[in-house]
Design a protein around this motif. Structure first.
Motif, mmCIF file in Angstrom:
data_model
loop_
_atom_site.group_PDB
_atom_site.id
_atom_site.type_symbol
_atom_site.label_atom_id
_atom_site.label_comp_id
_atom_site.label_asym_id
_atom_site.label_seq_id
_atom_site.Cartn_x
_atom_site.Cartn_y
_atom_site.Cartn_z
ATOM 1 N N SER A 27 0.821 -1.203 0.000
ATOM 2 C CA SER A 27 0.000 0.000 0.000
ATOM 3 C C SER A 27 0.859 1.259 0.000
ATOM 4 N N GLY A 28 0.556 2.156 -0.916
ATOM 5 C CA GLY A 28 1.301 3.405 -1.003
ATOM 6 C C GLY A 28 2.471 3.372 -1.956
ATOM 7 N N HIS A 29 2.824 2.195 -2.453
ATOM 8 C CA HIS A 29 3.923 2.086 -3.408
ATOM 9 C C HIS A 29 3.386 2.373 -4.808
ATOM 10 N N ASN A 30 3.882 3.418 -5.421
ATOM 11 C CA ASN A 30 3.343 3.757 -6.732
ATOM 12 C C ASN A 30 4.180 3.199 -7.877
ATOM 13 N N THR A 31 5.306 2.604 -7.569
ATOM 14 C CA THR A 31 6.117 1.986 -8.614
ATOM 15 C C THR A 31 5.999 0.470 -8.515
ATOM 16 N N LEU A 32 5.740 -0.156 -9.632
ATOM 17 C CA LEU A 32 5.549 -1.609 -9.657
ATOM 18 C C LEU A 32 6.394 -2.199 -10.776
ATOM 19 N N TYR A 33 7.025 -3.332 -10.482
ATOM 20 C CA TYR A 33 7.932 -3.990 -11.421
ATOM 21 C C TYR A 33 7.499 -5.442 -11.614
ATOM 22 N N TRP A 34 7.643 -5.913 -12.830
ATOM 23 C CA TRP A 34 7.523 -7.338 -13.111
ATOM 24 C C TRP A 34 8.889 -7.836 -13.595
ATOM 25 N N TYR A 90 7.891 -15.709 -12.100
ATOM 26 C CA TYR A 90 7.550 -14.315 -12.402
ATOM 27 C C TYR A 90 7.383 -13.580 -11.072
ATOM 28 N N LEU A 91 8.245 -12.600 -10.887
ATOM 29 C CA LEU A 91 8.292 -11.855 -9.636
ATOM 30 C C LEU A 91 7.721 -10.471 -9.820
ATOM 31 N N CYS A 92 6.978 -10.046 -8.836
ATOM 32 C CA CYS A 92 6.473 -8.687 -8.801
ATOM 33 C C CYS A 92 7.172 -7.965 -7.647
ATOM 34 N N ALA A 93 7.500 -6.713 -7.847
ATOM 35 C CA ALA A 93 8.104 -5.901 -6.799
ATOM 36 C C ALA A 93 7.465 -4.524 -6.809
ATOM 37 N N SER A 94 7.562 -3.841 -5.694
ATOM 38 C CA SER A 94 7.040 -2.485 -5.641
ATOM 39 C C SER A 94 7.966 -1.605 -4.821
ATOM 40 N N SER A 95 7.848 -0.314 -5.036
ATOM 41 C CA SER A 95 8.676 0.633 -4.306
ATOM 42 C C SER A 95 7.958 1.966 -4.225
ATOM 43 N N VAL A 96 8.461 2.821 -3.355
ATOM 44 C CA VAL A 96 7.845 4.127 -3.163
ATOM 45 C C VAL A 96 8.770 5.184 -3.718
ATOM 46 N N ARG A 101 14.617 4.035 -4.661
ATOM 47 C CA ARG A 101 13.457 3.224 -4.365
ATOM 48 C C ARG A 101 13.824 1.773 -4.099
ATOM 49 N N GLU A 102 13.910 1.446 -2.817
ATOM 50 C CA GLU A 102 14.153 0.064 -2.452
ATOM 51 C C GLU A 102 12.988 -0.774 -2.929
ATOM 52 N N GLN A 103 13.298 -1.837 -3.605
ATOM 53 C CA GLN A 103 12.266 -2.688 -4.170
ATOM 54 C C GLN A 103 11.951 -3.833 -3.221
ATOM 55 N N TYR A 104 10.681 -4.024 -2.965
ATOM 56 C CA TYR A 104 10.195 -5.104 -2.135
ATOM 57 C C TYR A 104 9.550 -6.139 -3.053
ATOM 58 N N PHE A 105 10.011 -7.376 -2.913
ATOM 59 C CA PHE A 105 9.582 -8.428 -3.829
ATOM 60 C C PHE A 105 8.502 -9.315 -3.225
ATOM 61 N N GLY A 106 7.611 -9.752 -4.082
ATOM 62 C CA GLY A 106 6.661 -10.777 -3.712
ATOM 63 C C GLY A 106 7.283 -12.160 -3.843
ATOM 64 N N PRO A 107 6.543 -13.207 -3.461
ATOM 65 C CA PRO A 107 7.091 -14.568 -3.483
ATOM 66 C C PRO A 107 7.193 -15.163 -4.880
ATOM 67 N N GLY B 98 16.641 7.492 -10.055
ATOM 68 C CA GLY B 98 15.475 7.918 -10.809
ATOM 69 C C GLY B 98 15.096 6.934 -11.885
ATOM 70 N N ASN B 99 15.970 6.006 -12.156
ATOM 71 C CA ASN B 99 15.658 4.921 -13.107
ATOM 72 C C ASN B 99 16.230 3.657 -12.521
ATOM 73 N N GLU B 100 15.569 3.177 -11.496
ATOM 74 C CA GLU B 100 16.194 2.150 -10.671
ATOM 75 C C GLU B 100 16.013 0.773 -11.278
ATOM 76 N N LYS B 101 16.654 0.597 -12.421
ATOM 77 C CA LYS B 101 16.620 -0.708 -13.067
ATOM 78 C C LYS B 101 17.733 -1.540 -12.484
ATOM 79 N N LEU B 102 17.362 -2.598 -11.814
ATOM 80 C CA LEU B 102 18.342 -3.482 -11.209
ATOM 81 C C LEU B 102 18.817 -4.514 -12.222
ATOM 82 N N THR B 103 20.128 -4.654 -12.299
ATOM 83 C CA THR B 103 20.717 -5.741 -13.074
ATOM 84 C C THR B 103 21.314 -6.718 -12.082
ATOM 85 N N PHE B 104 20.846 -7.952 -12.136
ATOM 86 C CA PHE B 104 21.242 -8.954 -11.165
ATOM 87 C C PHE B 104 22.343 -9.858 -11.721
ATOM 88 N N GLY B 105 23.150 -10.367 -10.809
ATOM 89 C CA GLY B 105 24.048 -11.451 -11.152
ATOM 90 C C GLY B 105 23.280 -12.763 -11.201
#
Lengths: 114, 114
Positions: A27-34, A90-96, A101-107, B98-105
């Motif tokens: 909640s409150g995280h407006n950035t979402l990543y797949w 397939y992982l989803c993550a979100s950040s504020v 923006r530290e990314q928090y990942f789902g399972p 501002g473009n927090e694209k993570l590149t993972f090992g």
């Protein structure tokens, strides 16, 4: 605080079938990543949303993959039709926004295409 | 483009022994560096991050990492491992605030033996 929720956790489908994954960010995280994580590999970004807008979809295979984030909250990632090579987690993550923006990942959702 | 190398695919350590996981990055300037841990069936959890300043950073669960610009490295360490540390560890790099694209090992799988 609830974390990133993803469903389903596991999905087995036959090739050429469609599949959809759902993500509810923190909640409150407006950035979402797949991300897609192939076996033995690190995650690779597929798409990033800022609210409802897809701001980076350069790695999304647009011929078969689509994503949406209606109302800037939940998101759905779809594959149609699925191919054997789509088997992955397939992982989803979100950040504020505001700070780095530290990314928090789902399972994740583990997809197996047979 | 930036890249991350984790040269050790699998490491086995005795419980109570010290641990060092290696990470090398390729990027022209100072990147933002991260270590994530992924337990089986779980999403990725951030252990620690480096942006600037003190090159020795402390993280959660007793982990620390040291940024060495001359070696383009960001190795993860823990003085005494516990059986619960068994997991997959990923080093990641981001290059633009501002473009927090993570590149993972590709990750290092850690096994703990009694």
């Amino acid at each position: 605080e609830a974390g990133v929720v993803q469903s389903p956790r596991y999905k087995i489908i036959e090739k050429k079938q469609p599949v959809a994954f759902w993500c509810n960010p923190i909640s409150g995280h407006n950035t979402l990543y797949w991300y897609r994580q192939n076996l033995g590999q690190g995650p690779e970004l597929l798409i990033r949303y800022e609210n409802e807008e897809a701001v980076d979809d350069s790695q999304l295979p647009k011929d078969r993959f689509s994503a949406e984030r209606l109302k800037g909250v939940d998101s759905t990632l779809k594959i149609q039709p699925a191919e054997l090579g789509d088997s992955a987690v397939y992982l989803c993550a979100s950040s504020v926004a505001g700070t780095f923006r530290e990314q928090y990942f789902g399972p994740g959702t583990r997809l197996t295409v047979t | 483009a930036q890249s991350v190398t984790q040269p050790d695919i699998h490491i086995t350590v005795s419980e109570g022994a010290s641990l060092e996981l290696r990470c090398n990055y390729s990027y022209g300037a100072t990147p933002y560096l991260f270590w994530y841990v992924q337990s089986p069936g779980q999403g990725l959890q951030l252990l620690l991050k480096y942006f600037s300043g003190d090159t020795l950073v402390q993280g959660i669960k007793g982990f620390e990492a040291e940024f060495k610009r001359s070696q383009s490295s960001f190795n993860l360490r823990k003085p005494s491992v516990h059986w619960s540390d068994a997991a997959e560890y990923f080093c990641a790099v981001a290059t633009n605030f501002g473009n927090e694209k993570l590149t993972f090992g590709t990750g290092t799988r850690l096994t703990i033996i009694p």
